[in-house]
Design a protein around this motif. Sequence first.
Motif, PDB file in Angstrom:
ATOM      1  N   ARG A  60       0.776  -1.049   0.209  1.00 35.09           N
ATOM      2  CA  ARG A  60      -0.042   0.025   0.132  1.00 35.09           C
ATOM      3  C   ARG A  60       0.999   1.210   0.024  1.00 35.09           C
ATOM      4  O   ARG A  60       0.512   2.267  -0.577  1.00 35.09           O
ATOM      5  CB  ARG A  60      -0.892   0.007   1.186  1.00 35.09           C
ATOM      6  CG  ARG A  60      -2.218  -0.862   1.098  1.00 35.09           C
ATOM      7  CD  ARG A  60      -2.930  -0.725   2.168  1.00 35.09           C
ATOM      8  NE  ARG A  60      -2.637  -0.798   3.325  1.00 35.09           N
ATOM      9  CZ  ARG A  60      -2.629  -2.044   4.325  1.00 35.09           C
ATOM     10  NH1 ARG A  60      -3.156  -3.082   3.768  1.00 35.09           N
ATOM     11  NH2 ARG A  60      -2.092  -1.917   5.532  1.00 35.09           N
ATOM     12  N   ALA A  61       2.136   1.289   0.636  1.00 35.09           N
ATOM     13  CA  ALA A  61       2.886   2.240   0.610  1.00 35.09           C
ATOM     14  C   ALA A  61       2.245   3.653   1.120  1.00 35.09           C
ATOM     15  O   ALA A  61       2.454   4.622   0.624  1.00 35.09           O
ATOM     16  CB  ALA A  61       3.545   2.458  -0.761  1.00 35.09           C
ATOM     17  N   GLN A  62       1.438   3.539   2.037  1.00 39.67           N
ATOM     18  CA  GLN A  62       0.680   4.800   2.984  1.00 39.67           C
ATOM     19  C   GLN A  62       1.074   4.695   4.340  1.00 39.67           C
ATOM     20  O   GLN A  62       0.655   5.740   4.701  1.00 39.67           O
ATOM     21  CB  GLN A  62      -0.922   4.417   2.674  1.00 39.67           C
ATOM     22  CG  GLN A  62      -1.240   4.455   1.262  1.00 39.67           C
ATOM     23  CD  GLN A  62      -2.663   3.956   1.208  1.00 39.67           C
ATOM     24  OE1 GLN A  62      -3.755   3.809   2.171  1.00 39.67           O
ATOM     25  NE2 GLN A  62      -3.240   4.228  -0.124  1.00 39.67           N
ATOM     26  N   ALA A  63       1.922   3.991   4.946  1.00 43.28           N
ATOM     27  CA  ALA A  63       2.180   4.167   6.234  1.00 43.28           C
ATOM     28  C   ALA A  63       3.154   5.260   6.423  1.00 43.28           C
ATOM     29  O   ALA A  63       4.027   5.511   5.589  1.00 43.28           O
ATOM     30  CB  ALA A  63       2.916   2.795   7.009  1.00 43.28           C
ATOM     31  N   SER A  64       3.268   6.111   7.559  1.00 44.15           N
ATOM     32  CA  SER A  64       4.251   6.982   7.724  1.00 44.15           C
ATOM     33  C   SER A  64       5.635   6.480   8.064  1.00 44.15           C
ATOM     34  O   SER A  64       5.712   5.246   8.314  1.00 44.15           O
ATOM     35  CB  SER A  64       3.684   7.753   9.045  1.00 44.15           C
ATOM     36  OG  SER A  64       3.744   7.025  10.246  1.00 44.15           O
ATOM     37  N   SER A  65       6.454   7.214   7.609  1.00 42.62           N
ATOM     38  CA  SER A  65       8.061   7.017   8.205  1.00 42.62           C
ATOM     39  C   SER A  65       8.221   6.220   9.509  1.00 42.62           C
ATOM     40  O   SER A  65       8.729   5.416   9.616  1.00 42.62           O
ATOM     41  CB  SER A  65       8.827   8.355   7.763  1.00 42.62           C
ATOM     42  OG  SER A  65       8.734   8.635   6.362  1.00 42.62           O
TER      43      SER A  65
END
Length: 815
Positions: free
Chosen positions: A46-51
Amino acid sequence: MSRWFATLALALCLAFGAVALRAQTGSLDYDSWTGLASRAEQVLDRAQASSEALETLRADIAGWRDTFLQAESTNAARIQTLQSQISALGPPPAEGESEAQDIATRRSELTAELERIEAPVRRAQESYTQADGLIREIDQIVRERQTEALLELGPSPINPSLWPGAFRELSAALGSIMAETRFNIASEVKQRRARSNLPIIAMLLTLAALLVVRGPVWVRRLVDLLRRRTRRGTGIWGFLASLAGIVLPGLGLMALTAALQATGFAGLSGQRILRLVPIWGLTLLVARWLADQSFNRSEDIATLPLRQAQRREARYYATLLSILLVLRSANETLDDIFSLAPTTQVVLDFPILLLCALMLSRLGHILTTLTPARVTEGTLLEGSHFRLSLARILGRGAIAMAVIGPVMSSIGYYGVGEAMVYPAVRTLAILAMVLVLQRFINDLYEFSTGKSAQGADSLLPVLAGLVLLIAALPFLALVWGARVADMTELWARFKEGFVFGETRISPADFLTFVVVFAIGYALTRLVQGGLRSSILPKTRIEPGGQTAIVSGLGYVGIFLAGLVAITSAGLDLSSLAIVAGALSVGIGFGLQNIVSNFVSGIILLIERPISEGDWIETGGTQGIVKSISVRSTRIETFDRTDLIVPNSDFVSGRVTNYTRGNVIGRVVVNVGVAYGTDTRKVEDVLRSIVRRHDMVLLNPEPMITFEEFGADSLNFVIRAVIRDVGQKIVVTSDFHHEIARRFAEENIEIPFAQRDVWLRNPEALYPDRAPAPKDASVQTPAPDQVTRDGDMPAGRDGDDAGATDGAVADGDGGR
């Protein structure tokens, strides 16, 4: 900086805690790992999580990866034993062949047991590979985000239209804090609480005032007292006392913060700010202390050789930089509390960035003025041209960063400007700390040895400085944008080691190799020393043979130590077969000279045609053999220069050994006497001179021979054997002195060659003179009878008929 320390400590604690917990359980919960891996793959898809979430996930996966790495070595000894047992049964039969039933049964049992034991190891290897791949993906995503944030083009802080909004938002934030504080002060509940805590508050305020106001004064007096009453080299006391200048005011700030918190008047926002006050105060104190240590008025304390005016200026700039960094931290705190708009944050930070760049450029300019001419004796940088050059390079880099950073920020690339100015400031602070600690180590060395670290040219302070610089590298990496995860990843790679053939070499294996080899090397040197000093001198073996035995033992011992160390480290030597084959080809072509010298050295040590202390001659050069190694031999010539000769020259070339087996040698002296001398008398005098010398051996008898009738003299030769050929020059000189004395007593003349010069045409020397008038009564001598001064010679010796005009004719030597 404190945030980095906290994050790093948390990551290490989580990793070590997870490893320890799983090690205690004795088995791996692969179901939990499978669930974590599946969740990580979904997050990455998804590549939506925060750093921040990705960093947390990465820390969990890294803990599992360390566990899998340890599980790969499970039952390693048992696996190796089974493999050895299977190998002992011989190779398996080829297709169509059969082997004995009992051997086949045993081979099948061992193979099944090996597969059973290797199953957990292979599962751990597969899981390790999966965890490592997930970590790489997370790192790639985080780095891409960091790059995008750094190169993001935002609003320009020099745009005047942004200033009113920024000031309004800042006023609103400060007004909110003040309103919250006034509300708490007006609250009766807060007032009652403050009155109940009044004794504690008063005590904390009094303690804070004493520590903050009087603490630096006490420390300064203590430092001055220690410097006056201690000798040079005990600056460690002054250094430790100066640290109290940080600790005491820091404790005072903590007491002040506790007193303000005890009143209860600060609201939620005020409490967050109060918690940061000690940190800000310590930042100012450390910066001031570091500036004082680096640019102190005293030459013995200052780490940089600058003029007094430049030191005072540098201290001023360093203090301003610390204040500006505290202001920037305060802005970040306000942004965390009130979530300020990006434009407001940029506008508020840009003046601080600009002033920091100005101070940075001034410090960089001061560093560029460092030259070896300004380094005084005994200072830290005495004789260190490399450090001075590095300081000048850092100064030029600081000036460049101070110019480019504000320009990029004013354009709109504020992230680039921050990434250039603030890291440069912190870099200078870290390197200044390294120099200060180096000074402290030098003081410790001087205190313990009584010698100056610069004057003694000791390696220990230099190695300590190198260790300090290496220890500073992780902090420098963090300053310039590296993540804490990057540091832990480097440590994980270090623990993982590298694969050599089918063997994984870990740091523990390398450490085992070093320790075992060091022990073997030390034992070898110990045995060599015992043989050289105690055992071999009591034998009848000559010194050359003793040296050969000691050297051979050293080579064998080092070889065995290396072999045992490799075996102890668990390295598979069979994997070196390909490397050995390649080396043999290289030896055959490019290393043949080295191998030839090595083999020749072994031959010299075994046959011993020359030994240490021998007087030899090779290649027209004479000297004393000082040492024989496996590659070359060192000869000290009589001019006191060292000559390094390859050993192959001794084996294949011609070598004269004057002292092989003994030091007896022969002296040959030529003596000439005048014609007409009694030759028997000369022989008796010479024999008497030779026989009386204490270095001459009478067996064999010295020999005096009448050699020849020379052109100018009767030539005799003395041949005598002396006890020490090394005294040949001294004995020859003694002979000459005694011959001169005895010949003078016996009226024996030692001739010397003479030459008469005749000119055939002397008038050619005076062309301006007119020829004399011809008169029959005056007899003009022939030109060939006129000497150089124009007089008529009394006689003529020799024949000059063959001389040309103006040539010199040599006559026979007279007495």
